[in-house]
Design a protein around this motif. Sequence first.
Motif, PDB file in Angstrom:
ATOM      1  N   GLU A 183       0.825  -1.210   0.000  1.00 21.92           N
ATOM      2  CA  GLU A 183       0.000   0.000   0.000  1.00 21.92           C
ATOM      3  C   GLU A 183       0.857   1.258   0.000  1.00 21.92           C
ATOM      4  O   GLU A 183       0.594   2.219  -0.714  1.00 21.92           O
ATOM      5  CB  GLU A 183      -0.922   0.027   1.223  1.00 21.92           C
ATOM      6  CG  GLU A 183      -1.856   1.237   1.199  1.00 21.92           C
ATOM      7  CD  GLU A 183      -2.484   1.551   2.540  1.00 21.92           C
ATOM      8  OE1 GLU A 183      -2.383   0.741   3.464  1.00 21.92           O
ATOM      9  OE2 GLU A 183      -3.070   2.637   2.665  1.00 21.92           O
ATOM     10  N   PHE A 184       1.903   1.269   0.825  1.00 16.01           N
ATOM     11  CA  PHE A 184       2.737   2.468   0.919  1.00 16.01           C
ATOM     12  C   PHE A 184       4.099   2.089   1.478  1.00 16.01           C
ATOM     13  O   PHE A 184       4.240   1.094   2.199  1.00 16.01           O
ATOM     14  CB  PHE A 184       2.080   3.519   1.819  1.00 16.01           C
ATOM     15  CG  PHE A 184       2.792   4.849   1.800  1.00 16.01           C
ATOM     16  CD1 PHE A 184       2.734   5.668   0.688  1.00 16.01           C
ATOM     17  CD2 PHE A 184       3.558   5.270   2.881  1.00 16.01           C
ATOM     18  CE1 PHE A 184       3.417   6.885   0.650  1.00 16.01           C
ATOM     19  CE2 PHE A 184       4.243   6.474   2.859  1.00 16.01           C
ATOM     20  CZ  PHE A 184       4.162   7.280   1.735  1.00 16.01           C
ATOM     21  N   CYS A 185       5.078   2.896   1.143  1.00  7.98           N
ATOM     22  CA  CYS A 185       6.419   2.715   1.709  1.00  7.98           C
ATOM     23  C   CYS A 185       6.981   4.096   2.006  1.00  7.98           C
ATOM     24  O   CYS A 185       7.105   4.926   1.095  1.00  7.98           O
ATOM     25  CB  CYS A 185       7.313   1.973   0.719  1.00  7.98           C
ATOM     26  SG  CYS A 185       8.986   1.687   1.329  1.00  7.98           S
ATOM     27  N   LYS A 221      -0.513   4.908  -6.967  1.00  8.47           N
ATOM     28  CA  LYS A 221       0.151   5.849  -7.877  1.00  8.47           C
ATOM     29  C   LYS A 221       1.540   6.258  -7.400  1.00  8.47           C
ATOM     30  O   LYS A 221       2.395   6.619  -8.207  1.00  8.47           O
ATOM     31  CB  LYS A 221      -0.732   7.083  -8.071  1.00  8.47           C
ATOM     32  CG  LYS A 221      -2.023   6.770  -8.805  1.00  8.47           C
ATOM     33  CD  LYS A 221      -2.910   7.994  -8.887  1.00  8.47           C
ATOM     34  CE  LYS A 221      -4.242   7.653  -9.534  1.00  8.47           C
ATOM     35  NZ  LYS A 221      -5.204   8.783  -9.461  1.00  8.47           N
ATOM     36  N   TRP A 222       1.771   6.229  -6.074  1.00 11.88           N
ATOM     37  CA  TRP A 222       3.094   6.616  -5.568  1.00 11.88           C
ATOM     38  C   TRP A 222       4.174   5.687  -6.114  1.00 11.88           C
ATOM     39  O   TRP A 222       5.339   6.084  -6.252  1.00 11.88           O
ATOM     40  CB  TRP A 222       3.110   6.595  -4.036  1.00 11.88           C
ATOM     41  CG  TRP A 222       2.930   5.223  -3.464  1.00 11.88           C
ATOM     42  CD1 TRP A 222       1.768   4.617  -3.117  1.00 11.88           C
ATOM     43  CD2 TRP A 222       3.969   4.258  -3.197  1.00 11.88           C
ATOM     44  NE1 TRP A 222       2.001   3.345  -2.667  1.00 11.88           N
ATOM     45  CE2 TRP A 222       3.331   3.110  -2.692  1.00 11.88           C
ATOM     46  CE3 TRP A 222       5.357   4.264  -3.326  1.00 11.88           C
ATOM     47  CZ2 TRP A 222       4.048   1.960  -2.323  1.00 11.88           C
ATOM     48  CZ3 TRP A 222       6.072   3.127  -2.965  1.00 11.88           C
ATOM     49  CH2 TRP A 222       5.411   1.998  -2.463  1.00 11.88           C
ATOM     50  N   ARG A 264       4.640   4.577  -9.061  1.00 11.26           N
ATOM     51  CA  ARG A 264       5.192   4.995 -10.353  1.00 11.26           C
ATOM     52  C   ARG A 264       6.345   5.963 -10.165  1.00 11.26           C
ATOM     53  O   ARG A 264       7.390   5.839 -10.802  1.00 11.26           O
ATOM     54  CB  ARG A 264       4.100   5.655 -11.197  1.00 11.26           C
ATOM     55  CG  ARG A 264       3.064   4.668 -11.713  1.00 11.26           C
ATOM     56  CD  ARG A 264       2.051   5.347 -12.597  1.00 11.26           C
ATOM     57  NE  ARG A 264       1.333   6.415 -11.892  1.00 11.26           N
ATOM     58  CZ  ARG A 264       0.325   7.089 -12.393  1.00 11.26           C
ATOM     59  NH1 ARG A 264      -0.072   6.849 -13.613  1.00 11.26           N
ATOM     60  NH2 ARG A 264      -0.292   8.008 -11.691  1.00 11.26           N
ATOM     61  N   THR A 265       6.163   6.949  -9.283  1.00 13.65           N
ATOM     62  CA  THR A 265       7.213   7.955  -9.107  1.00 13.65           C
ATOM     63  C   THR A 265       8.396   7.377  -8.325  1.00 13.65           C
ATOM     64  O   THR A 265       9.547   7.678  -8.624  1.00 13.65           O
ATOM     65  CB  THR A 265       6.660   9.196  -8.396  1.00 13.65           C
ATOM     66  OG1 THR A 265       6.036   8.810  -7.169  1.00 13.65           O
ATOM     67  CG2 THR A 265       5.650   9.911  -9.264  1.00 13.65           C
ATOM     68  N   SER A 266       8.104   6.559  -7.317  1.00  8.43           N
ATOM     69  CA  SER A 266       9.197   5.994  -6.524  1.00  8.43           C
ATOM     70  C   SER A 266      10.050   5.048  -7.366  1.00  8.43           C
ATOM     71  O   SER A 266      11.284   5.076  -7.290  1.00  8.43           O
ATOM     72  CB  SER A 266       8.634   5.247  -5.308  1.00  8.43           C
ATOM     73  OG  SER A 266       8.018   6.142  -4.407  1.00  8.43           O
ATOM     74  N   ALA A 314      -2.345  11.294  -4.738  1.00  7.36           N
ATOM     75  CA  ALA A 314      -1.324  10.381  -4.211  1.00  7.36           C
ATOM     76  C   ALA A 314      -0.036  11.139  -3.883  1.00  7.36           C
ATOM     77  O   ALA A 314       0.631  10.850  -2.882  1.00  7.36           O
ATOM     78  CB  ALA A 314      -1.040   9.274  -5.222  1.00  7.36           C
ATOM     79  N   GLU A 326       9.191  13.557  -6.124  1.00  5.83           N
ATOM     80  CA  GLU A 326       8.031  12.683  -6.385  1.00  5.83           C
ATOM     81  C   GLU A 326       6.694  13.429  -6.279  1.00  5.83           C
ATOM     82  O   GLU A 326       5.771  13.137  -7.024  1.00  5.83           O
ATOM     83  CB  GLU A 326       8.041  11.490  -5.432  1.00  5.83           C
ATOM     84  CG  GLU A 326       9.182  10.519  -5.693  1.00  5.83           C
ATOM     85  CD  GLU A 326       8.991   9.184  -4.994  1.00  5.83           C
ATOM     86  OE1 GLU A 326       7.845   8.745  -4.825  1.00  5.83           O
ATOM     87  OE2 GLU A 326      10.004   8.592  -4.587  1.00  5.83           O
ATOM     88  N   LEU A 364       6.024  14.063 -14.828  1.00  2.00           N
ATOM     89  CA  LEU A 364       7.413  13.947 -14.397  1.00  2.00           C
ATOM     90  C   LEU A 364       8.241  13.443 -15.578  1.00  2.00           C
ATOM     91  O   LEU A 364       7.888  12.450 -16.193  1.00  2.00           O
ATOM     92  CB  LEU A 364       7.516  12.928 -13.265  1.00  2.00           C
ATOM     93  CG  LEU A 364       7.458  13.440 -11.830  1.00  2.00           C
ATOM     94  CD1 LEU A 364       7.490  12.264 -10.870  1.00  2.00           C
ATOM     95  CD2 LEU A 364       8.616  14.370 -11.542  1.00  2.00           C
ATOM     96  N   VAL A 378       5.918   9.940 -15.981  1.00  2.43           N
ATOM     97  CA  VAL A 378       4.718   9.349 -15.371  1.00  2.43           C
ATOM     98  C   VAL A 378       3.759  10.461 -15.029  1.00  2.43           C
ATOM     99  O   VAL A 378       4.135  11.611 -14.923  1.00  2.43           O
ATOM    100  CB  VAL A 378       5.052   8.546 -14.101  1.00  2.43           C
ATOM    101  CG1 VAL A 378       5.818   7.309 -14.472  1.00  2.43           C
ATOM    102  CG2 VAL A 378       5.813   9.381 -13.095  1.00  2.43           C
TER     103      VAL A 378
END
Lengths: 132, 172
Positions: free
Chosen positions: A76-78, A112-113, A115-117, B46, B137, B164, B172
Amino acid sequence: MSSPSLPGARTPIIQVSEEKYSASLHVEPLGTRVHFRGTISTVNPAGVLNPFVDQVHEHLLKAGAKDVRVDFTELEFCNSSGFKSFIYWIQKIQAAGDKQYRLRFISSPARKWQRTSLLALSCYSPNAVEIG
Amino acid sequence: MTEPSTTTRPIYLMLRMKPPWVFVDEIRRFVESFCACACPGETREAQVALAVHELMQNAIPHAGGENVDLTLQVDPIADRIEIAVSNPATEEQFLDFKRRLDRINTEPDPLQSYLRAMSEAPMNQRGGLGLARVRFEAQLELSITREGNRITVLAWGRLRAPLLQVPGGIHV
């Protein structure tokens, strides 16, 4: 705490868990998969995750793995402290010389986080990271 | 005459908390839902939730059991998101935080700043990555102010942020 189990068993070969998250290594017909579940958001998850990464890394080196699937579909999250364990993992791979392998991340479109991480991780080490 | 759509007005969320660490997840989930409701059709929830999580995570250990305040402002007309998190802090903590933030902001490219933080952050203890993570991010700029014994970290940026982009054209 991590707990190795017998090779060939259906249970994960290496696993670790806390109240909010777990991580486990599975040997499957498609290859090795490391599965992360839950929410990594404790104060210092490196205390749990880095020893797990150490064990997984040793297993993969002994197996001569060329890649490993890192399954985020149920993560779910990190938080940033937990994220550092993946950087730690990449640094260990980079130090492995000709035994280097690739992390093939499987992400969840709903998270969605990720993708950026994962984009940032792939920039950190394009040779070690692949986003599936 | 009908009321203007709520999405055309600035929308505020203010929370005052004395949260132990375990509530950070609940705050992140709430902020994500709040943003999704406040700005339907936008895709920032998000990223805003991630930023709130990281800023709260920085604030709680320094709060010493005192209030941590979160203010979130979403302004569709001005195309702006603003997050403010304040907590008590000593002069030394403020200066340390400001020094780290200045170093991050010195690098004009948020990705390069983040990659540097990845290389330099200590791997066996917490800290060192969250602010650079927010800047890249969540696509938010960062600043810090001090008033009395409280510091406020401000994160702001566009509601409709561009994709980004990184070297090689991945976005993304």
